[in-house]
Design an enzyme around this catalytic site. Structure first.
Site, PDB file in Angstrom:
ATOM      1  N   GLY A  11       0.840  -1.156  -0.055  1.00 49.03           N
ATOM      2  CA  GLY A  11      -0.017  -0.004  -0.090  1.00 49.03           C
ATOM      3  C   GLY A  11       0.817   1.253   0.010  1.00 49.03           C
ATOM      4  O   GLY A  11       1.930   1.285   0.640  1.00 49.03           O
ATOM      5  N   ARG A  78       0.525  -4.860  -6.316  1.00 52.38           N
ATOM      6  CA  ARG A  78       0.693  -6.157  -5.543  1.00 52.38           C
ATOM      7  C   ARG A  78       1.318  -6.812  -6.800  1.00 52.38           C
ATOM      8  O   ARG A  78       1.118  -6.576  -7.954  1.00 52.38           O
ATOM      9  CB  ARG A  78      -0.596  -6.950  -5.318  1.00 52.38           C
ATOM     10  CG  ARG A  78      -1.082  -6.460  -4.020  1.00 52.38           C
ATOM     11  CD  ARG A  78      -1.356  -7.711  -3.269  1.00 52.38           C
ATOM     12  NE  ARG A  78      -1.724  -7.023  -1.891  1.00 52.38           N
ATOM     13  CZ  ARG A  78      -2.730  -6.417  -1.359  1.00 52.38           C
ATOM     14  NH1 ARG A  78      -3.751  -6.015  -2.376  1.00 52.38           N
ATOM     15  NH2 ARG A  78      -2.708  -6.328  -0.243  1.00 52.38           N
ATOM     16  N   ASP A 109       5.699  -5.676   5.644  1.00 50.72           N
ATOM     17  CA  ASP A 109       6.216  -6.902   5.864  1.00 50.72           C
ATOM     18  C   ASP A 109       6.137  -7.650   4.496  1.00 50.72           C
ATOM     19  O   ASP A 109       7.219  -8.577   4.379  1.00 50.72           O
ATOM     20  CB  ASP A 109       5.595  -7.512   6.943  1.00 50.72           C
ATOM     21  CG  ASP A 109       4.085  -7.741   6.888  1.00 50.72           C
ATOM     22  OD1 ASP A 109       3.359  -7.169   6.003  1.00 50.72           O
ATOM     23  OD2 ASP A 109       3.443  -8.476   7.952  1.00 50.72           O
ATOM     24  N   THR A 131       4.638   1.883   5.625  1.00 54.02           N
ATOM     25  CA  THR A 131       3.180   1.673   5.703  1.00 54.02           C
ATOM     26  C   THR A 131       2.520   2.516   6.838  1.00 54.02           C
ATOM     27  O   THR A 131       3.160   2.608   7.794  1.00 54.02           O
ATOM     28  CB  THR A 131       2.990  -0.114   5.970  1.00 54.02           C
ATOM     29  OG1 THR A 131       1.849  -0.223   6.778  1.00 54.02           O
ATOM     30  CG2 THR A 131       3.749  -0.412   7.044  1.00 54.02           C
ATOM     31  N   ASP A 133       0.104   1.480   8.759  1.00 56.43           N
ATOM     32  CA  ASP A 133      -0.592   0.682   9.606  1.00 56.43           C
ATOM     33  C   ASP A 133       0.249   0.644  11.039  1.00 56.43           C
ATOM     34  O   ASP A 133      -0.121   0.375  11.852  1.00 56.43           O
ATOM     35  CB  ASP A 133      -0.631  -0.633   9.259  1.00 56.43           C
ATOM     36  CG  ASP A 133      -1.428  -0.597   7.955  1.00 56.43           C
ATOM     37  OD1 ASP A 133      -2.433   0.290   7.732  1.00 56.43           O
ATOM     38  OD2 ASP A 133      -1.576  -1.776   7.213  1.00 56.43           O
ATOM     39  N   ASP A 135       2.267  -1.610  11.681  1.00 59.76           N
ATOM     40  CA  ASP A 135       2.246  -3.248  12.087  1.00 59.76           C
ATOM     41  C   ASP A 135       3.555  -3.894  12.064  1.00 59.76           C
ATOM     42  O   ASP A 135       3.384  -5.109  12.342  1.00 59.76           O
ATOM     43  CB  ASP A 135       1.196  -3.812  11.418  1.00 59.76           C
ATOM     44  CG  ASP A 135       1.472  -3.803   9.927  1.00 59.76           C
ATOM     45  OD1 ASP A 135       2.468  -3.179   9.507  1.00 59.76           O
ATOM     46  OD2 ASP A 135       0.746  -4.414   8.936  1.00 59.76           O
ATOM     47  N   ARG A 177      -5.533  -1.680   9.100  1.00 60.76           N
ATOM     48  CA  ARG A 177      -5.724  -3.257   8.654  1.00 60.76           C
ATOM     49  C   ARG A 177      -5.864  -3.861   9.892  1.00 60.76           C
ATOM     50  O   ARG A 177      -6.798  -3.639  10.840  1.00 60.76           O
ATOM     51  CB  ARG A 177      -4.554  -3.613   7.996  1.00 60.76           C
ATOM     52  CG  ARG A 177      -4.500  -3.373   6.464  1.00 60.76           C
ATOM     53  CD  ARG A 177      -4.115  -4.304   5.486  1.00 60.76           C
ATOM     54  NE  ARG A 177      -2.607  -4.093   5.718  1.00 60.76           N
ATOM     55  CZ  ARG A 177      -1.443  -4.788   5.042  1.00 60.76           C
ATOM     56  NH1 ARG A 177      -1.856  -5.529   4.071  1.00 60.76           N
ATOM     57  NH2 ARG A 177      -0.310  -4.707   5.517  1.00 60.76           N
TER      58      ARG A 177
HETATM   59  P1  ADP Z   1       2.992  -4.891   2.294  1.00 60.93           P
HETATM   60  O1  ADP Z   1       4.329  -4.892   1.850  1.00 60.93           O
HETATM   61  O2  ADP Z   1       2.324  -3.531   2.643  1.00 60.93           O
HETATM   62  O3  ADP Z   1       2.973  -5.777   3.495  1.00 60.93           O
HETATM   63  P2  ADP Z   1       1.669  -7.071   0.728  1.00 60.93           P
HETATM   64  O4  ADP Z   1       1.521  -7.943   1.911  1.00 60.93           O
HETATM   65  O5  ADP Z   1       0.809  -6.802  -0.267  1.00 60.93           O
HETATM   66  O6  ADP Z   1       2.219  -5.418   0.983  1.00 60.93           O
HETATM   67  O7  ADP Z   1       3.178  -7.240  -0.387  1.00 60.93           O
HETATM   68  C1  ADP Z   1       3.569  -6.586  -1.370  1.00 60.93           C
HETATM   69  C2  ADP Z   1       4.202  -7.443  -2.110  1.00 60.93           C
HETATM   70  O8  ADP Z   1       5.324  -8.170  -1.690  1.00 60.93           O
HETATM   71  C3  ADP Z   1       3.435  -8.465  -2.894  1.00 60.93           C
HETATM   72  O9  ADP Z   1       2.397  -8.082  -3.992  1.00 60.93           O
HETATM   73  C4  ADP Z   1       4.508  -9.442  -3.481  1.00 60.93           C
HETATM   74  O10 ADP Z   1       5.150  -9.150  -4.623  1.00 60.93           O
HETATM   75  C5  ADP Z   1       5.539  -9.291  -2.212  1.00 60.93           C
HETATM   76  N1  ADP Z   1       5.431 -10.476  -1.481  1.00 60.93           N
HETATM   77  C6  ADP Z   1       4.701 -10.619  -0.443  1.00 60.93           C
HETATM   78  N2  ADP Z   1       4.901 -11.657   0.490  1.00 60.93           N
HETATM   79  C7  ADP Z   1       5.989 -12.183  -0.299  1.00 60.93           C
HETATM   80  C8  ADP Z   1       6.535 -13.631  -0.204  1.00 60.93           C
HETATM   81  N3  ADP Z   1       6.413 -14.568   1.051  1.00 60.93           N
HETATM   82  N4  ADP Z   1       7.620 -14.021  -1.019  1.00 60.93           N
HETATM   83  C9  ADP Z   1       7.875 -13.250  -1.805  1.00 60.93           C
HETATM   84  N5  ADP Z   1       7.142 -11.930  -2.081  1.00 60.93           N
HETATM   85  C10 ADP Z   1       6.349 -11.596  -1.364  1.00 60.93           C
END
Ligand code: ADP
Length: 349
Positions: A11, A78, A109, A131, A133, A135, A177
């Protein structure tokens, strides 16, 4: 370092542009060319027909202008394919072909998990927490949290002014979230009477009792701040049955939103005209506060210095008020602590 890459992922959050600007300033200072990667990890998968939609050289002139702008100039998105090894191999090939020897990943994360995977494949990465959040367990602040809280405080103060004029309670839904930090900090900063978060179990009945007690004491403008994820900790409450019994059917699968909650409070608290506001995206699209901008500036510079000095696989954060860094693996294991003492204080009226 022949070149450094930078991307924003997950985000968007206020301060991401300031961090990119700082990375660009620092890269220029150390004479390292900088490549901006568009739309999170998607840019590395080279999905666009035009290379400039995926990868763009970031000169200092280009980025100096964007530091105080909300959103992210590099775009964010994403990239679910990135969870699969075969796609990460494409990313590694792109980085090698572009002679990018180190990557700065600005995100939450999920994005850090992606960076960790790239490190395991031999690409040096540094993470900057971006982020709203807040978090992430290892750091006291992440880019955008302070801005989001300030937007909420500004909005809640205005809502409380009108609530006072009309002797009406208010229900305000804020983002975050699964994390209640925005709700708690905004509630504390505005003197709100009730806060509801995903970290602490609650019941609709207990919140109605709290509101009723405020109304009985003559505080008709009591404010309930609810975190968007708070329904995760709500004890079973049959909203469908409740609203049907009160002559207003609804879709049972919907979580408890501010609008529904205000309507339930009205029915449980003698017809109190509780008004609902969902603050929404203005929290994410706001101009960064000085605190977020300053953190972005320091973090961006540290990220480039670490890569230049051959230190990688780290995430930057804030501990005891100081900018620090630690290994991604360790940071991802840190459990987020919620401030239950402050929560109890807000809800103790
Ligand atoms: P945030 O970074 O805010 O937590 P997301 O959870 O949507 O947001 O993750 C962002 C992007 O990071 C995902 O769309 C993907 O490209 C990558 N990502 C997330 N989890 C993994 C993972 N376990 N292994 C590899 N890439 C990941």
């Amino acid at each position: 370092m022949r070149k450094i890459g930078v991307l924003t992922s997950g985000g968007d959050s206020p301060g991401m542009n300031a961090a990119v600007m700082s990375v660009a300033r620092s890269a220029a200072l150390y004479n390292i060319p900088l490549i901006g990667i568009k739309r999170g990890y998607n840019g590395l998968l080279r999905k666009s027909s035009n290379i400039h939609d995926d990868l763009q050289e970031l000169t200092l002139d280009l980025v100096l202008d964007i530091a105080d702008e909300p959103g992210t100039y590099l775009r964010t998105a994403r990239c679910d394919e990135f969870r699969q090894l075969e796609y990460r191999e494409i990313a590694v090939r792109t980085l090698k072909a572009m002679e990018i020897d180190g990557l700065v990943v600005i995100g939450g994360d999920g994005s850090f998990n992606g960076a960790k995977c790239l490190c395991e494949m031999g690409i040096p990465c540094i993470g900057i927490p971006g982020t709203i959040d807040n978090d992430l367990g290892y750091t006291e602040m992440s880019l955008g949290f302070d801005t989001a809280v300030n937007v909420c405080v500004d909005a809640i103060r205005k809502i409380r002014a009108t609530s006072r004029s009309h002797d009406r309670p208010a229900v305000v839904e804020v983002m975050g979230r699964h994390c209640g930090d925005i709700a708690l900090t905004a509630a504390v900063s505005t003197g709100s009477e009730i806060v509801i978060v995903p970290e602490v179990p609650w019941t609709v009945e207990s919140m109605a009792l709290k509101l009723q007690s405020q109304l009985t004491k003559g505080n008709f403008r009591a404010t309930i701040v609810m975190a968007e994820g708070c329904y995760e900790a709500m004890a079973p409450f049959n909203l469908y049955k409740f609203l049907t019994a009160h002559g207003k059917p609804c879709y049972p699968e919907e979580p408890m939103s501010a609008v529904r909650f205000a309507s339930v409070m009205k029915r449980m608290c003698g017809g109190a005209e509780a008004r609902a506001t969902v603050i929404g995206y203005v929290q994410r699209g706001a101009e960064p506060t000085a605190r977020d901008s300053a953190f972005a500036f320091e973090a961006g510079n540290l990220a480039v210095r670490l890569l230049r000095d051959g230190i990688s696989n780290q995430v930057i954060g804030m501990q005891k008020g100081r900018v620090m860094y630690m290994p991604i693996m360790e940071a991802l294991k840190c459990k987020k602590q919620f401030n239950t003492t402050l929560y109890d204080l807000v809800n103790s009226l």
